[in-house]
Enzyme design. Structure first.
Site: not given
Ligand code: CA2
Length: 147
Positions: A10, A85, A92, A103, A107
């Site tokens: 997402p 998270h 599963d 995985e 970031s």
């Molecule tokens: O660091 C990552 O790749 C995450 O999987 C990215 C997720 C975050 O919920 C995880 O904790 C870490 C969020 C993806 C959303 O990406 C965006 C990019 C630009 C603007 C808004 C959201």
């Protein structure tokens, strides 16, 4: 030629539009191009997808597990986004399908908010990569190529 699946969860369709200080300036199309190049270098075929729907990601992991069992795929790079998270269903699915999953997080989730420190994916994953930015996708593909 074997396939590498790269599944994105997402909000990753928003890459490059906001929060560049966290996720960089590259778009999801840029990520796909980088993954395609990495796959070419390793003689692998790329299947790259993004979904905002948990159930769709579950179904895709089942598909990847089947392809792997049939010797048609090497594995999956999964950036499950925030479902990392929260999702026991994805945990599963990986276990149930026997999918080899790396995985991935753009970031370093461990240097961020506490709610990002726990992952339901990690115990089911072959390896975990976080914090290398978008280039991490190419590193994960290199890892799968020699897995
Ligand atoms: O660091 C990552 O790749 C995450 O999987 C990215 C997720 C975050 O919920 C995880 O904790 C870490 C969020 C993806 C959303 O990406 C965006 C990019 C630009 C603007 C808004 C959201």
């Amino acid at each position: 030629m074997k396939t590498v699946y790269v599944f994105n969860g997402p909000n990753l369709n928003l890459l490059g539009t906001r929060e560049p200080q966290i996720y960089g300036a590259q778009t999801l199309a840029d990520v796909e191009a980088l993954c395609r190049k990495a796959c070419e270098q390793h003689g692998l075929k790329l299947d790259f997808r993004q979904s905002n729907h948990e159930g769709e990601l579950v179904t895709w992991i089942h598909e990847a597990g089947r392809a792997q069992a049939q010797g048609q795929a090497v594995g999956t790079v999964l950036n499950a986004g925030a479902y990392t998270h929260t999702s026991i269903a994805l945990h599963d699915a990986i276990k149930g399908a026997g999918a080899l999953v790396i995985e991935l997080h753009i970031s370093n989730v461990h240097a961020r908010e506490a709610f990002r420190h726990h992952s339901y994916i990690s115990p089911a994953a072959k390896a975990v990569m976080a914090g290398f930015g978008v280039p991490g996708y190419a590193l994960a593909i290199a890892g799968l190529a020699q897995a």
